[in-house]
Design a protein around this motif. Structure first.
Motif, PDB file in Angstrom:
ATOM      1  N   VAL A 153     -12.830  -1.333  -9.899  1.00 26.67           N
ATOM      2  CA  VAL A 153     -12.930  -0.930 -11.302  1.00 26.67           C
ATOM      3  C   VAL A 153     -12.397   0.493 -11.412  1.00 26.67           C
ATOM      4  O   VAL A 153     -12.813   1.378 -10.658  1.00 26.67           O
ATOM      5  N   ALA A 154     -11.462   0.728 -12.347  1.00 34.14           N
ATOM      6  CA  ALA A 154     -10.842   2.053 -12.471  1.00 34.14           C
ATOM      7  C   ALA A 154     -10.567   2.361 -13.939  1.00 34.14           C
ATOM      8  O   ALA A 154     -10.293   1.445 -14.726  1.00 34.14           O
ATOM      9  N   PRO A 155     -10.628   3.631 -14.320  1.00 39.03           N
ATOM     10  CA  PRO A 155     -10.280   3.992 -15.707  1.00 39.03           C
ATOM     11  C   PRO A 155      -8.798   3.794 -15.982  1.00 39.03           C
ATOM     12  O   PRO A 155      -8.400   3.392 -17.062  1.00 39.03           O
ATOM     13  N   ARG A 156      -7.961   4.091 -14.992  1.00 36.84           N
ATOM     14  CA  ARG A 156      -6.511   3.893 -15.077  1.00 36.84           C
ATOM     15  C   ARG A 156      -5.981   3.969 -13.656  1.00 36.84           C
ATOM     16  O   ARG A 156      -6.692   4.397 -12.752  1.00 36.84           O
ATOM     17  N   THR A 157      -4.764   3.539 -13.460  1.00 36.83           N
ATOM     18  CA  THR A 157      -4.198   3.549 -12.109  1.00 36.83           C
ATOM     19  C   THR A 157      -2.794   4.133 -12.144  1.00 36.83           C
ATOM     20  O   THR A 157      -2.200   4.310 -13.210  1.00 36.83           O
ATOM     21  N   ASP A 158      -2.272   4.427 -10.956  1.00 37.15           N
ATOM     22  CA  ASP A 158      -0.893   4.881 -10.813  1.00 37.15           C
ATOM     23  C   ASP A 158      -0.336   4.239  -9.546  1.00 37.15           C
ATOM     24  O   ASP A 158      -1.062   3.519  -8.837  1.00 37.15           O
ATOM     25  N   PRO A 159       0.936   4.444  -9.239  1.00 36.01           N
ATOM     26  CA  PRO A 159       1.511   3.784  -8.061  1.00 36.01           C
ATOM     27  C   PRO A 159       0.791   4.098  -6.758  1.00 36.01           C
ATOM     28  O   PRO A 159       0.883   3.334  -5.802  1.00 36.01           O
ATOM     29  N   GLY A 160       0.054   5.206  -6.708  1.00 33.45           N
ATOM     30  CA  GLY A 160      -0.638   5.578  -5.488  1.00 33.45           C
ATOM     31  C   GLY A 160      -1.779   4.661  -5.102  1.00 33.45           C
ATOM     32  O   GLY A 160      -2.309   4.752  -3.993  1.00 33.45           O
ATOM     33  N   TRP A 161      -2.172   3.774  -6.003  1.00 35.32           N
ATOM     34  CA  TRP A 161      -3.240   2.828  -5.695  1.00 35.32           C
ATOM     35  C   TRP A 161      -2.738   1.665  -4.836  1.00 35.32           C
ATOM     36  O   TRP A 161      -3.531   0.806  -4.421  1.00 35.32           O
ATOM     37  N   ALA A 162      -1.430   1.592  -4.598  1.00 32.47           N
ATOM     38  CA  ALA A 162      -0.841   0.414  -3.962  1.00 32.47           C
ATOM     39  C   ALA A 162      -1.507   0.053  -2.644  1.00 32.47           C
ATOM     40  O   ALA A 162      -1.742  -1.124  -2.351  1.00 32.47           O
ATOM     41  N   ALA A 163      -1.819   1.045  -1.811  1.00 36.00           N
ATOM     42  CA  ALA A 163      -2.371   0.753  -0.487  1.00 36.00           C
ATOM     43  C   ALA A 163      -3.801   0.232  -0.555  1.00 36.00           C
ATOM     44  O   ALA A 163      -4.297  -0.322   0.421  1.00 36.00           O
ATOM     45  N   LEU A 164      -4.476   0.393  -1.694  1.00 39.18           N
ATOM     46  CA  LEU A 164      -5.851  -0.093  -1.828  1.00 39.18           C
ATOM     47  C   LEU A 164      -5.914  -1.558  -2.247  1.00 39.18           C
ATOM     48  O   LEU A 164      -6.868  -2.261  -1.921  1.00 39.18           O
ATOM     49  N   PHE A 165      -4.919  -2.026  -2.987  1.00 35.05           N
ATOM     50  CA  PHE A 165      -5.041  -3.313  -3.662  1.00 35.05           C
ATOM     51  C   PHE A 165      -5.075  -4.548  -2.759  1.00 35.05           C
ATOM     52  O   PHE A 165      -5.835  -5.478  -3.038  1.00 35.05           O
ATOM     53  N   PRO A 166      -4.261  -4.638  -1.697  1.00 35.98           N
ATOM     54  CA  PRO A 166      -4.139  -5.935  -1.007  1.00 35.98           C
ATOM     55  C   PRO A 166      -5.431  -6.519  -0.473  1.00 35.98           C
ATOM     56  O   PRO A 166      -5.530  -7.727  -0.290  1.00 35.98           O
ATOM     57  N   THR A 167      -6.449  -5.693  -0.198  1.00 33.22           N
ATOM     58  CA  THR A 167      -7.666  -6.228   0.411  1.00 33.22           C
ATOM     59  C   THR A 167      -8.783  -6.486  -0.590  1.00 33.22           C
ATOM     60  O   THR A 167      -9.853  -6.963  -0.201  1.00 33.22           O
ATOM     61  N   CYS A 168      -8.581  -6.174  -1.865  1.00 35.64           N
ATOM     62  CA  CYS A 168      -9.654  -6.370  -2.833  1.00 35.64           C
ATOM     63  C   CYS A 168      -9.604  -7.789  -3.415  1.00 35.64           C
ATOM     64  O   CYS A 168      -8.598  -8.485  -3.309  1.00 35.64           O
ATOM     65  N   ARG A 169     -10.704  -8.201  -4.061  1.00 36.20           N
ATOM     66  CA  ARG A 169     -10.795  -9.553  -4.630  1.00 36.20           C
ATOM     67  C   ARG A 169     -10.219  -9.618  -6.039  1.00 36.20           C
ATOM     68  O   ARG A 169      -9.707 -10.649  -6.469  1.00 36.20           O
TER      69      ARG A 169
END
Length: 555
Positions: free
Chosen positions: A478-494
């Motif tokens: 859950v995030a207020p907003r995102t940017d390209p730097g979030w890329a490394a976090l996404f692959p393992t989340c549901r």
């Protein structure tokens, strides 16, 4: 939240690239000079948050033909949730239109020519950028004087920031194509163009640049599990001095990590804030990211599922077009879709260059902070972020300048108070911003815009800044907003829930490629949820159901 240094840098950078764009369009020098109050005020700082000064963006769009259409396209790209009325009427008399026609025709001709040359321009731009990037990181920044660091900043300005026209032209291309595709899809009978595009672009034909850091970290985690299993407990523990221990225990692995950091170390949450700690400035952050991948045996994305979504969207559009007159079946919508996908891919490539550019300025200003602290002008090196660019330059050029400690302390107190305040996504000035809408904690249902289908349930992890927990594996982010730097976090989340976003933002495009259920534009999301809660989400309908604590206790 951001700091005075980031705001002053961003304000200057926006003004710089806007002037370049006006010159590219062939605008007379007098017109460019007349718009100086506009280009220098494209951003505003309100209670420690950076906002777009929307009315000045509209004034800039008036330099192009089809203001109303471009206004709607820009609002759609920015993800504005309601139209904004321009401060001045844009209606013109017939004589005024005739006088403007030659200039507007020239502007459009030059813009279309720039669009046509984008593949060649992007290649040349990236070659020049790579040369400067490699040169910069060979510099011994810790040994350069304040004057030498200022000279390097001037060189970055001259060789990179002042040559940023190509990414801006491509952004214009994305904006205009995005609007054109949406209008063509509506004429073809597509009720919700954004929802259709989320399915049509679900299967990318080539790996996006924004996905490469995640894929590279995934491969690195597989390398650790296969060849260095004895290190997994140590990596999970995250002890102090972990990087040094890895270097001693597995020097080959440490070299691979160094290569990753050299290539992607600037790509972190909040990467466009100069004060942000990144994997390059804090190697421990890299290991916090890596931990999410160590328990993941295979990629979470399903190429077959994303291909099915793309094929279904294609078949749907083909069926709708068969019912249309022949001239709407001539291929215009398919051509526009291909062009938009190519422009989006270029945008992702160029955004990675932007990340690297911010990383270089970040490194320079941190080094300047060390010089000012050593000279007694700042209490600590990191206090440099509470000065503006101009104040830093003046302090560096004049060692006898008074100590900046009092100014820094006052600003830190001011911004600490701002941090405790919740602010809305849109404010009207002058006047204090209105409070964000209240949310009802007892309401267990939330709703947003679905961007990638899939029903998942699980534990929530709320991330608002880089210092929060980054343990996202198997959880719903859950995030207020995102940017390209979030890329490394996404692959393992549901799954991913974003309070404010656009269907064609970098993060949403990446999440589609990864096949992760995603919902955006959820009012009051971060006020309503907290880490540890359980919820169920439907990425198709945009519906979210929060599991209340009493239900969990009963279960």
């Amino acid at each position: 939240m951001t700091t005075p240094l980031t705001f002053s840098f961003a304000q200057r950078a926006y003004a710089t690239v806007y002037r370049q764009t006006m010159r590219t369009l062939g605008l007379p020098a007098a017109t460019i000079a007349a718009h100086e109050p506009v280009v220098t005020q494209l951003l505003g700082l309100v209670q420690g948050r950076i906002y777009y000064n929307i009315n000045n963006w509209y004034r800039g769009l008036q330099l192009l033909p089809s203001f109303r259409q471009n206004k709607a396209d820009m609002e759609r790209m920015m993800g504005l949730d309601e139209p904004v009325d321009f401060v001045q009427s844009t209606a013109k008399t017939l004589p005024e239109k005739l006088r403007l026609l030659p200039r507007l025709a020239l502007n459009m001709t030059r813009l279309l020519a720039a669009f046509a040359s984008l593949p060649r321009r992007v290649q040349a731009f990236q070659e020049q950028f790579e040369q400067q990037y490699q040169r910069f990181y060979q510099l011994p920044l810790s040994k350069l004087s304040a004057a030498e660091l200022l000279a390097e900043k001037a060189r970055l300005d001259r060789t990179l920031l002042d040559q940023w026209t190509t990414p801006i032209i491509n952004d214009f291309r994305v904006m205009m194509l995005n609007g054109d595709v949406a209008r063509r899809l509506r004429r073809a009978g597509v009720a919700d163009p954004d929802e259709f595009l989320s399915r049509y672009f679900a299967a990318a034909t080539a790996e996006l640049a924004s996905a490469r850091p995640a894929h590279a970290m995934q491969a690195l985690a597989r390398e650790v599990r296969a060849h260095y299993p004895q290190l997994v407990p140590l990596l999970r523990e995250l002890p102090p001095g972990l990087s040094r221990q890895i270097q001693e225990l597995a020097p080959d692995l440490h070299l691979v990590i160094d290569e990753y950091l050299a290539q992607y170390g600037d790509r972190s949450i909040g990467e466009l804030k100069l004060e942000t700690e990144t994997m390059r400035t804090d190697e421990n952050l890299f290991y916090r990211y890596l931990n999410n991948y160590l328990s993941q045996e295979s990629p979470i994305a399903s190429p077959a599922a994303t291909s099915r979504l793309h094929e279904a969207a294609t078949a749907e559009l083909q069926s709708l077009l068969r019912r249309q007159p022949w001239w709407r079946r001539a291929g215009g919508v398919w051509r526009s879709l291909r062009q938009l996908q190519a422009a989006l891919a270029r945008r992702e490539e160029l955004r990675l260059d932007r990340t690297h550019l911010f990383g270089m300025y970040r490194a320079l200003y941190r080094a300047l902070g060390q010089r000012l602290a050593a000279a007694g002008q700042l209490p600590t090196a990191l206090d440099v972020f509470y000065l503006t660019e101009t104040e830093i330059r003046q302090a560096a050029e004049n060692p006898a300048r008074p100590d900046q400690s009092a100014l820094v302390t006052a600003r830190q107190q001011e911004f600490a108070a701002y941090r405790r305040q919740a602010v809305p996504g849109r404010v009207t000035l002058p006047g204090r911003p209105a409070s964000p809408p209240e949310t009802d904690p007892s309401d267990t249902r939330l709703r947003g815009t679905g961007c990638y289908p899939g029903r998942v349930s699980g534990e929530v992890v709320v991330i608002t800044e880089a210092g929060d927990s980054l343990a996202v594996a198997g959880r719903i982010v859950v995030a207020p907003r995102t940017d390209p730097g979030w890329a490394a976090l996404f692959p393992t989340c549901r799954g991913v829930l974003i309070e404010r976003g656009s269907a064609l933002s970098h993060s949403v495009i990446l999440l589609r490629e990864l096949g992760i259920p995603t919902i955006i534009n959820i009012p009051g999301l971060c006020q309503r949820l907290r880490s540890g809660q359980q919820l169920a989400m439907d990425g198709s309908s945009g519906e979210i159901e929060v599991v209340v604590e009493t239900e969990l206790a009963h279960a």
